[in-house]
Design an enzyme around this catalytic site. Structure first.
Site, PDB file in Angstrom:
ATOM      1  N   GLU A 190     101.508  53.854-141.412  1.00  0.00           N
ATOM      2  CA  GLU A 190     102.250  52.872-142.239  1.00  0.00           C
ATOM      3  C   GLU A 190     103.537  53.471-142.805  1.00  0.00           C
ATOM      4  OE1 GLU A 190      99.634  54.468-143.211  1.00  0.00           O
ATOM      5  OE2 GLU A 190      99.906  55.109-145.292  1.00  0.00           O
ATOM      6  N   HIS A 236      99.164  58.840-141.274  1.00  0.00           N
ATOM      7  CA  HIS A 236      99.579  57.635-142.002  1.00  0.00           C
ATOM      8  C   HIS A 236     100.647  56.872-141.214  1.00  0.00           C
ATOM      9  CE1 HIS A 236      97.622  57.880-145.993  1.00  0.00           C
ATOM     10  NE2 HIS A 236      97.559  59.175-145.716  1.00  0.00           N
ATOM     11  N   CYS A 261      93.456  57.597-142.758  1.00  0.00           N
ATOM     12  CA  CYS A 261      93.293  58.787-143.601  1.00  0.00           C
ATOM     13  C   CYS A 261      91.930  58.803-144.284  1.00  0.00           C
ATOM     14  CB  CYS A 261      94.448  58.905-144.601  1.00  0.00           C
ATOM     15  SG  CYS A 261      94.519  60.546-145.353  1.00  0.00           S
TER      16      CYS A 261
END
Ligand code: MN
Length: 262
Positions: free
Chosen positions: A229, A227, A122
């Site tokens: 994660e 993202h 990001c």
């Protein structure tokens, strides 16, 4: 008795993660350097050891940290100061921190120069582009012609799949997520405008926005605008990006003959 080979296989590479600066609203307020736990969890799930890199470090300290880690992770966060890419001020800019810009620019340039693995997410993806000479849309919704909605952070959970990306076959990203089309979350209001000369675009949103970049000829220098994660439990292939980082960092660790054993 454990053989040297087994010891080497058990080593977990150290992944240096840059951090943000926040003021915690308690009485009296306190300052912290921090990182969202989802990044830490993803690195651990992929087999690495996360190590947080504090802001405020001088160049000697940053260099020592850089040399100590096997790989680098740049997480998401606030906006990059537009002066870093000859950009313009914009009313939507938020959470600018020149010290964080400085620390992360150092890490990107060193990782690319030293061929040390780096995954940039990001803001990190944007920082990789800026640090290597590219520019950003200061605000996608206000400035990029034909843009779809990318700024879902105020309206949707972080796992919301907002749009797809088309991924270049035979790229690092497609290798590690094992596909060339992927639904992704989208929690950003800025994006890559002019691509840095050293970068190749390897993932793109339906409106043409560059959402994945790589340094060709580098063992693993990858940026993604989404993202992963936050998606490793919903879509396990997302963990592949962290495995790519950790695997490349582990290869480097062994090549260097480091005698650390974890
Ligand atoms: Mn997006």
């Amino acid at each position: 008795m454990t053989s040297p080979l087994t010891l080497r296989q058990q080593k977990r590479p150290l992944i240096g993660c840059t951090t943000y600066h926040k003021i915690v609203a308690q009485s009296p307020p306190i300052e912290v350097y921090g990182l969202m736990p989802a990044y830490v969890a993803a690195i651990r799930e992929a087999g690495g050891i996360p190590l947080l890199i504090p802001l405020g470090a001088g160049e000697d300290e940053l260099q020592a940290i850089f040399e100590s880690v096997d790989g680098v992770l740049l997480p998401g966060g606030g906006d990059i100061a537009p002066i870093a890419y000859q950009g313009q001020s914009h009313r939507s800019l938020r959470d600018i921190n020149p010290d964080r810009d400085r620390v992360e620019m150092f890490m990107v340039r060193q990782a690319v120069r030293a061929q040390k693995p780096i995954l940039a997410i990001c803001r990190g993806h944007q920082m990789m582009n800026v640090a290597l000479g590219g520019s950003l849309w200061e605000d996608i919704a206000g400035l990029m012609p034909g843009a779809i909605q990318h700024d879902n952070y105020l309206t949707s959970p972080r796992t919301f799949l907002a749009h797809s990306v088309q991924i270049t076959p035979d790229s690092k990203i497609s290798h590690w997520v094992k596909t060339t089309e992927l639904p992704v979350n989208s929690l950003h209001h800025q994006g890559v405008r002019d691509l840095a000369p050293e970068l190749t675009a390897t993932a793109v949103a339906p409106d043409g926005l560059i959402e994945g970049v790589e340094v060709s000829g580098h063992p693993f220098a990858v940026g993604v605008q989404w993202h992963p994660e936050n998606l490793i439990y919903d879509n396990p292939t997302m963990l592949g990006l962290f495995k790519g980082l950790v695997t490349a960092a582990n290869g480097r660790n062994e090549t260097n003959g480091s005698n650390r054993a974890f």
